[in-house]
Design a protein around this motif. Structure first.
Motif, mmCIF file in Angstrom:
data_model
loop_
_atom_site.group_PDB
_atom_site.id
_atom_site.type_symbol
_atom_site.label_atom_id
_atom_site.label_comp_id
_atom_site.label_asym_id
_atom_site.label_seq_id
_atom_site.Cartn_x
_atom_site.Cartn_y
_atom_site.Cartn_z
ATOM 1 N N TYR A 210 97.099 79.436 26.938
ATOM 2 C CA TYR A 210 98.055 78.602 27.667
ATOM 3 C C TYR A 210 98.252 77.261 26.962
ATOM 4 N N ARG A 211 97.180 76.672 26.462
ATOM 5 C CA ARG A 211 97.293 75.385 25.773
ATOM 6 C C ARG A 211 98.055 75.535 24.461
ATOM 7 N N LEU A 212 97.908 76.675 23.794
ATOM 8 C CA LEU A 212 98.683 76.928 22.579
ATOM 9 C C LEU A 212 100.172 76.889 22.878
ATOM 10 N N ASP A 213 100.548 77.478 23.984
ATOM 11 C CA ASP A 213 101.942 77.457 24.422
ATOM 12 C C ASP A 213 102.398 76.032 24.708
ATOM 13 N N ILE A 214 101.579 75.273 25.418
ATOM 14 C CA ILE A 214 101.931 73.887 25.741
ATOM 15 C C ILE A 214 102.085 73.051 24.477
ATOM 16 N N ASN A 215 101.180 73.228 23.530
ATOM 17 C CA ASN A 215 101.204 72.398 22.325
ATOM 18 C C ASN A 215 102.451 72.638 21.481
ATOM 19 N N PHE A 216 102.955 73.874 21.464
ATOM 20 C CA PHE A 216 104.197 74.077 20.709
ATOM 21 C C PHE A 216 105.360 73.351 21.373
ATOM 22 N N ARG A 217 105.430 73.440 22.695
ATOM 23 C CA ARG A 217 106.514 72.729 23.391
ATOM 24 C C ARG A 217 106.406 71.231 23.180
ATOM 25 N N GLU A 218 105.177 70.719 23.214
ATOM 26 C CA GLU A 218 105.003 69.287 23.002
ATOM 27 C C GLU A 218 105.320 68.889 21.560
ATOM 28 N N SER A 219 105.057 69.772 20.611
ATOM 29 C CA SER A 219 105.340 69.444 19.207
ATOM 30 C C SER A 219 106.833 69.245 18.985
ATOM 31 N N ALA A 220 107.654 69.935 19.784
ATOM 32 C CA ALA A 220 109.095 69.745 19.663
ATOM 33 C C ALA A 220 109.536 68.386 20.189
ATOM 34 N N VAL A 221 108.748 67.825 21.105
ATOM 35 C CA VAL A 221 109.082 66.517 21.669
ATOM 36 C C VAL A 221 108.556 65.393 20.791
ATOM 37 N N ALA A 246 122.010 71.101 15.618
ATOM 38 C CA ALA A 246 121.139 70.804 16.750
ATOM 39 C C ALA A 246 121.084 71.976 17.721
ATOM 40 N N ALA A 247 122.229 72.633 17.928
ATOM 41 C CA ALA A 247 122.247 73.803 18.809
ATOM 42 C C ALA A 247 121.376 74.921 18.245
ATOM 43 N N ALA A 248 121.434 75.101 16.931
ATOM 44 C CA ALA A 248 120.597 76.122 16.304
ATOM 45 C C ALA A 248 119.111 75.800 16.482
ATOM 46 N N VAL A 249 118.762 74.528 16.317
ATOM 47 C CA VAL A 249 117.365 74.126 16.508
ATOM 48 C C VAL A 249 116.924 74.371 17.941
ATOM 49 N N LEU A 250 117.782 74.030 18.905
ATOM 50 C CA LEU A 250 117.441 74.244 20.314
ATOM 51 C C LEU A 250 117.241 75.726 20.617
ATOM 52 N N ILE A 251 118.071 76.567 20.038
ATOM 53 C CA ILE A 251 117.918 78.012 20.263
ATOM 54 C C ILE A 251 116.593 78.502 19.695
ATOM 55 N N VAL A 252 116.236 78.022 18.506
ATOM 56 C CA VAL A 252 114.964 78.406 17.896
ATOM 57 C C VAL A 252 113.797 77.978 18.780
ATOM 58 N N ILE A 253 113.868 76.747 19.298
ATOM 59 C CA ILE A 253 112.798 76.248 20.172
ATOM 60 C C ILE A 253 112.681 77.110 21.424
ATOM 61 N N ILE A 254 113.819 77.449 22.033
ATOM 62 C CA ILE A 254 113.806 78.259 23.247
ATOM 63 C C ILE A 254 113.184 79.626 22.979
ATOM 64 N N VAL A 255 113.562 80.243 21.856
ATOM 65 C CA VAL A 255 113.039 81.574 21.532
ATOM 66 C C VAL A 255 111.529 81.525 21.318
ATOM 67 N N ILE A 256 111.055 80.529 20.564
ATOM 68 C CA ILE A 256 109.622 80.431 20.295
ATOM 69 C C ILE A 256 108.849 80.127 21.570
ATOM 70 N N VAL A 257 109.387 79.246 22.404
ATOM 71 C CA VAL A 257 108.707 78.911 23.662
ATOM 72 C C VAL A 257 108.617 80.136 24.568
ATOM 73 N N LEU A 258 109.687 80.909 24.657
ATOM 74 C CA LEU A 258 109.649 82.123 25.469
ATOM 75 C C LEU A 258 108.636 83.126 24.924
ATOM 76 N N ALA A 259 108.598 83.251 23.592
ATOM 77 C CA ALA A 259 107.632 84.165 22.987
ATOM 78 C C ALA A 259 106.203 83.719 23.274
ATOM 79 N N CYS A 260 105.951 82.416 23.137
ATOM 80 C CA CYS A 260 104.608 81.886 23.437
ATOM 81 C C CYS A 260 104.273 82.064 24.912
ATOM 82 N N GLU A 261 105.253 81.872 25.778
ATOM 83 C CA GLU A 261 105.021 82.007 27.219
ATOM 84 C C GLU A 261 104.629 83.440 27.575
#
Length: 272
Positions: A210-221, A246-261
């Motif tokens: 769970y923390r691995l998932d959180i840390n990726f989301r935080e790394s984007a911030v 920027a839209a492409a970056v946001l899509i990449v972040i969303i995909v990785i976050v969903l995969a980690c989740e």
């Protein structure tokens, strides 16, 4: 008495939890007072409806710049930012978990003496006091811009998160198992290995995922303050008005976050 009448009488006598405020007139007075306060508070908000209407039009133009997303023009930068975020995530999570285990042991009242307990609880409190973005600003000032500041920030936050939850689990372990191990004359480390670790291992693995998932989301911030990662790529895209990138970056972040989740959820279900 028929069964139908008996069921109806039983339903009429069914227990209901008492209201928070038992006096009816006082209860409704509180409700009306809360409603009146909300209306008064809303009326004090100054809204420039003309400017808000203009903002809707500007928002439409702004969002139209996101389409279509451009993964090609800055593809190398996006990939580099993504790999940097993943590296920060894995390294910081590993370091944070390793450092959090001794802190969690020291913060467990059933294992540590009072001075050690208070010291480790202080470490946890300090780690959990500040948001990651504030810690990142401090580390950026200390070590400069780049992924090192982000890695240190995420590791620091991981220590407080993991240590607090693991310490609570250690304090809730079955004392009988630990006492049985201690009765054999085992050392303190043997007590941990055979009396404590088997009881908290599933929780430790689940929290780590769970923390691995959180840390990726935080790394984007954290990249928004110069602490590296894909957030830095996103911030650069906005600064250059490259909204399609920027839209492409946001899509990449969303995909990785969903995969980690989904991955962390699957791991937690398997170890429970």
């Amino acid at each position: 008495m028929s069964a139908t009448h008996f069921d109806a009488a039983a339903a009429a006598r069914a227990w209901r939890p008492p209201p928070l405020i038992e006096t009816p007139w006082l209860r409704y007075a509180v409700y009306l007072g809360a409603l009146a306060y909300a209306l008064v508070a809303f009326s004090t908000i100054e809204v420039n409806w003309t400017r808000a209407a203009e903002g809707v039009e500007r928002a439409g133009r702004f969002l139209s710049g996101f389409f279509p997303p451009d993964f090609v023009t800055k593809g190398d930068d996006i990939l580099a930012g993504l790999l940097e975020s993943l590296t920060m995530t894995v390294v910081s999570t590993g370091i944070g978990i390793i450092l959090s285990i001794p802190v969690a042991l020291g913060a467990s009242r059933n294992l540590a003496p009072l001075p050690v307990y208070l010291f480790c609880r202080g470490i946890i409190a300090i780690s959990r006091t500040f948001q990651e973005i504030i810690i990142a600003i401090v580390f950026v000032a200390m070590v400069g811009f780049g992924p090192l500041a982000g890695t240190l920030t995420l590791a620091f936050a991981t220590i407080g998160f993991m240590a607090k939850l693991i310490a609570e689990d250690i304090e809730d372990i079955q004392a009988s198992q630990a006492e049985a191990v201690r009765a054999t004359g085992s050392s303190w480390f043997q007590l941990l290995a055979w009396g404590v670790l088997p009881q908290v291992r599933p929780r430790l693995i689940g929290l780590s995922a769970y923390r691995l998932d959180i840390n990726f989301r935080e790394s984007a911030v954290l990249g928004l303050v110069g602490a590296g990662g894909i957030g830095d790529t996103l911030n650069t895209s906005f600064d250059r008005y490259e909204f399609d990138t920027a839209a492409a970056v946001l899509i990449v972040i969303i995909v990785i976050v969903l995969a980690c989740e989904y991955a962390s959820g699957y791991i937690r279900r398997q170890v429970q």
